[in-house]
Enzyme design. Sequence first.
Site, PDB file in Angstrom:
ATOM      1  N   LYS A  18       0.440  -0.671  -0.141  1.00 31.84           N
ATOM      2  CA  LYS A  18      -0.093  -0.137   0.102  1.00 31.84           C
ATOM      3  C   LYS A  18       0.749   1.072  -0.131  1.00 31.84           C
ATOM      4  CE  LYS A  18      -2.928   2.294   3.094  1.00 31.84           C
ATOM      5  NZ  LYS A  18      -4.129   3.143   2.266  1.00 31.84           N
ATOM      6  N   LYS A 114     -18.156  -5.532  -5.655  1.00 30.64           N
ATOM      7  CA  LYS A 114     -17.757  -6.483  -4.759  1.00 30.64           C
ATOM      8  C   LYS A 114     -17.375  -7.919  -5.131  1.00 30.64           C
ATOM      9  CE  LYS A 114     -20.701  -8.029  -1.134  1.00 30.64           C
ATOM     10  NZ  LYS A 114     -20.315  -8.585   0.152  1.00 30.64           N
ATOM     11  N   SER A 434     -24.712  12.033   9.328  1.00 29.26           N
ATOM     12  CA  SER A 434     -22.856  12.759   9.911  1.00 29.26           C
ATOM     13  C   SER A 434     -22.778  14.087   9.012  1.00 29.26           C
ATOM     14  CB  SER A 434     -21.133  11.915   9.209  1.00 29.26           C
ATOM     15  OG  SER A 434     -22.044  12.011   8.256  1.00 29.26           O
ATOM     16  N   GLU A 485     -22.527  13.352  14.283  1.00 31.06           N
ATOM     17  CA  GLU A 485     -21.391  12.336  14.929  1.00 31.06           C
ATOM     18  C   GLU A 485     -20.157  12.750  14.536  1.00 31.06           C
ATOM     19  OE1 GLU A 485     -22.733   9.260  12.006  1.00 31.06           O
ATOM     20  OE2 GLU A 485     -24.586   9.743  11.533  1.00 31.06           O
ATOM     21  N   TRP A 562     -19.766  -6.387   8.852  1.00 30.19           N
ATOM     22  CA  TRP A 562     -18.631  -5.433   8.856  1.00 30.19           C
ATOM     23  C   TRP A 562     -17.556  -6.021  10.303  1.00 30.19           C
ATOM     24  CZ3 TRP A 562     -20.472   0.468   7.350  1.00 30.19           C
ATOM     25  CH2 TRP A 562     -20.816   0.412   5.705  1.00 30.19           C
ATOM     26  N   GLU A 606     -24.881  -6.999   2.642  1.00 29.05           N
ATOM     27  CA  GLU A 606     -23.577  -7.465   1.536  1.00 29.05           C
ATOM     28  C   GLU A 606     -23.614  -8.902   1.808  1.00 29.05           C
ATOM     29  OE1 GLU A 606     -19.598  -4.403   2.972  1.00 29.05           O
ATOM     30  OE2 GLU A 606     -22.048  -4.406   1.835  1.00 29.05           O
ATOM     31  N   GLU A 667     -29.270   5.912  -1.342  1.00 31.65           N
ATOM     32  CA  GLU A 667     -29.786   6.651  -2.197  1.00 31.65           C
ATOM     33  C   GLU A 667     -29.732   6.340  -3.268  1.00 31.65           C
ATOM     34  OE1 GLU A 667     -25.422   5.104  -3.203  1.00 31.65           O
ATOM     35  OE2 GLU A 667     -25.531   5.452  -5.153  1.00 31.65           O
ATOM     36  N   HIS A 696     -21.441  11.765  -2.909  1.00 30.66           N
ATOM     37  CA  HIS A 696     -19.928  11.373  -3.320  1.00 30.66           C
ATOM     38  C   HIS A 696     -19.406  12.439  -3.979  1.00 30.66           C
ATOM     39  CE1 HIS A 696     -22.710   8.015  -2.416  1.00 30.66           C
ATOM     40  NE2 HIS A 696     -21.619   7.555  -2.268  1.00 30.66           N
ATOM     41  N   CYS A 728     -26.776   9.970   1.846  1.00 34.90           N
ATOM     42  CA  CYS A 728     -25.707   9.488   2.525  1.00 34.90           C
ATOM     43  C   CYS A 728     -24.958  10.461   3.732  1.00 34.90           C
ATOM     44  CB  CYS A 728     -24.587   8.830   1.784  1.00 34.90           C
ATOM     45  SG  CYS A 728     -24.112   7.950   2.683  1.00 34.90           S
TER      46      CYS A 728
HETATM   47  N1  GLN Z   1     -25.689   7.664   9.699  1.00 36.19           N
HETATM   48  C1  GLN Z   1     -24.035   7.686   9.046  1.00 36.19           C
HETATM   49  C2  GLN Z   1     -23.831   9.116   8.346  1.00 36.19           C
HETATM   50  O1  GLN Z   1     -24.406   9.833   7.866  1.00 36.19           O
HETATM   51  C3  GLN Z   1     -24.468   6.547   7.388  1.00 36.19           C
HETATM   52  C4  GLN Z   1     -23.191   6.184   6.683  1.00 36.19           C
HETATM   53  C5  GLN Z   1     -23.703   5.564   6.068  1.00 36.19           C
HETATM   54  O2  GLN Z   1     -24.397   5.333   5.719  1.00 36.19           O
HETATM   55  N2  GLN Z   1     -22.253   5.069   5.024  1.00 36.19           N
HETATM   56  O3  GLN Z   1     -22.664   8.859   8.176  1.00 36.19           O
HETATM   57 ZN    ZN Z   2     -24.914   5.490   3.440  1.00 35.73          ZN
END
Ligand code: GLN
Ligand code: ZN
Length: 756
Positions: A18, A114, A434, A485, A562, A606, A667, A696, A728
């Site tokens: 890496k 994935k 967040s 957050e 995870w 997942e 999303e 993103h 997100c």
């Molecule tokens: N509640 C989380 C955030 O807003 C959700 C993050 C995610 O979906 N990966 O960061």
């Molecule tokens: Zn998300």
Amino acid sequence: MDYSIIGFPRIGAHRELKFATEKYFRGEISAEELKNTVVAQREAQWKLQKDAGVSYIPSNDYSLYDGVLDAAFMLNAIPVRYASTGLSDLDVYFAMAHGYQGEKGDVKAFTMKKWFNTNYHYMVPELDDDMTIKLRPEALVDAFRQAEALGIKTKPVVVGPFTFLKLAKTTGSKTKADFLPAILNAYEELLGVCNSLGAEWLQLDEPSLVTDLTADEIALFVSIYEKLLAKKGSLRVLAQTYFGDVRDCYKELCALDFDAIGLDFVEGKRSAELVAANGFPADKILFAGVVNGKNIWRCNYKTALDKVNALRAYAKQIVLNTSCSLLHVPYTISNESKLDSNVIKFFAFAVEKLVELKELGRLAELKEYQSDSAYVANQELLTKDNSRTDADVQSQIAALTDADFKRPQPRKERQDLQRKVLNLPLLPTTTIGSFPQTAEVRQNRAKFRKGEISEETYRAKAKDFIRQCVALQEEIGLDVLVHGEFERNDMVEFFGENLDGYVFTENAWVQSYGTRGVKPPIVFADVKRKKSITTDYISYANSLTKKDVKGMLTGPVTILNWSFPREDVSLQEMMYQIGLAIRGEVMELEAAGVRVIQIDEAALREKLPLRRADWHEEYLDFAIKAFRLCSAKVKPETQIHTHMCYSEFEDIIPEIDSMDADVITFEASRSKLTILDSLKENNFETEVGPGVYDIHSPRVPSVEEIEVGVKKMLEKIPVENLWINPDCGLKTRGETETVASLKNLVQAARELRKTL
Ligand code: GLN
Ligand code: ZN
């Protein structure tokens, strides 16, 4: 008994690859220096394998970025947009991996997907009309020769033609079938190259064989290998499968002229049954994957040897193997200095798995292995130790009844009540949780972790951020607020750290894609909430405003997916344990006056089994229940939200609805909103917030653009069910663009409300 491995982690004991690759990307080291690192890394891991006595040591499993990308490169499947840059071979390879922007052009990377049921991601090969498929074996030859010079005769590893073709996508007018003859030619030539190199074995990885296959696909697989294997000469070919069983094509696989077949007896539920029912060809070697290549626990020698001994009745020659490449486990436990020896003794990472194979190889030869001291010690540890069981958790799980999984009031009644109590406008606006994590936010956490500031100072500072964040949201005019957050580094790690039963490592990195690693926490013992986790911050945020602040939690399915799961208890049991812990948090938040609670299930999809027939029984049935366990006991007027990081759930819409949340955000901005049709078709009842812009990217969406998007949504979703939110969390975004985007979002909602 001989033993083999399918592949070894390539990031290096200390993530050398890496760091070297990233330095190369930044222009800090030359191609030659990067190559030196690669050569040194390969040498180190071959020596480890040799010292452990591995009989079939792989080569070409080491990849600069990704093994599927390597196969594409080997086949010269290099789309013209990269080939035409005039970059060096190495830079073309990296351009395919992560894009290139510079004097020689501006090209996007391959997309990433994935890798079967793992958290690893491969680069999706592209087949374009103008490329010329031909063999470019240099990398494979180079690795083979390097090992040979060290006195090691390796077994080169390549993704097989069937899996390659299945994973690739075509981008022009030609079909996959059009590419087949050239691809086959290249693989035929590869067999020739291996022969002339003096390789004894070639391992062709065909994990696609463990997925649901149509009759056409099986016929394709057979025809590919009938042709290919006719050209193998004295080279011996191992067909290596992993991640499941080959129930759709076991007979066909056995009938082909392979010299060995690798089957997975860990994840392959039916592998043993297939062998027992159909036998195993006497002229072939069975590579029996009995050591889990995907998890970090010590192998249970009894389980492994029982499997091997049962196979002996059918297979004349058996080679012990890992169930899949060791790519999916961290390098070595010797990098962990902080874990208690009573914890460490349960673990085997890649290096330690080599030792286990060696020990198993020895035990498999013994008649009386049950009295062997290594065997006895292994069984003592894995079957007699009960330090990981918590009686209290056990009795709570045992006492669960249907009522623990079901909110008593129907959704419609709850919806009416919630509307009254929460008093929200139509098209309510909110965010996913967040807010931008500024340098100051990150510094606060880092200082606290290093012990530079007291917990009191740390929390006070975190509350400052919360206060600013709430004020900002009020100014922007959002309807349902969040606390931001700021105390979370990661949505799973944060909860894991506050739960008994979780263990964290210092260096147990696993490649997620390319140069990117993740360090999943480990579910070590029964899970229990040890203290209040979020209520202090959330109620503080709530006290600052008349509006509602969402309590923000991560759901049990995501927390587990995870993490490295235990092997001594079921997924269901672990999910329920985590679910109970999260329920504790939910109930506490509600008692503290929080009226909206979001339970994120970003990773729900997942671990969906590879075969559709297994989806429900082996996963969804209890995953959905684990979610419901968290929220079943709240008052009807408490509004439960959930969030998912994707919208590819068209195939599980009824299941998502049956999570029985009141609102789901997901999303949609990038997936062209096709999901909305499916929601409509399925009469989806949960209120929805399909993201109205893509977080993103730093781009600020205009008011009009958001309005247009929402209007499209309104064609498919009743207005009283629609929420307006980004797609997100905002934590990776900058503050300026975030504020601008959210202001436009609120403005768009206000404009639209006027028209209703
Ligand atoms: N509640 C989380 C955030 O807003 C959700 C993050 C995610 O979906 N990966 O960061
Ligand atoms: Zn998300």
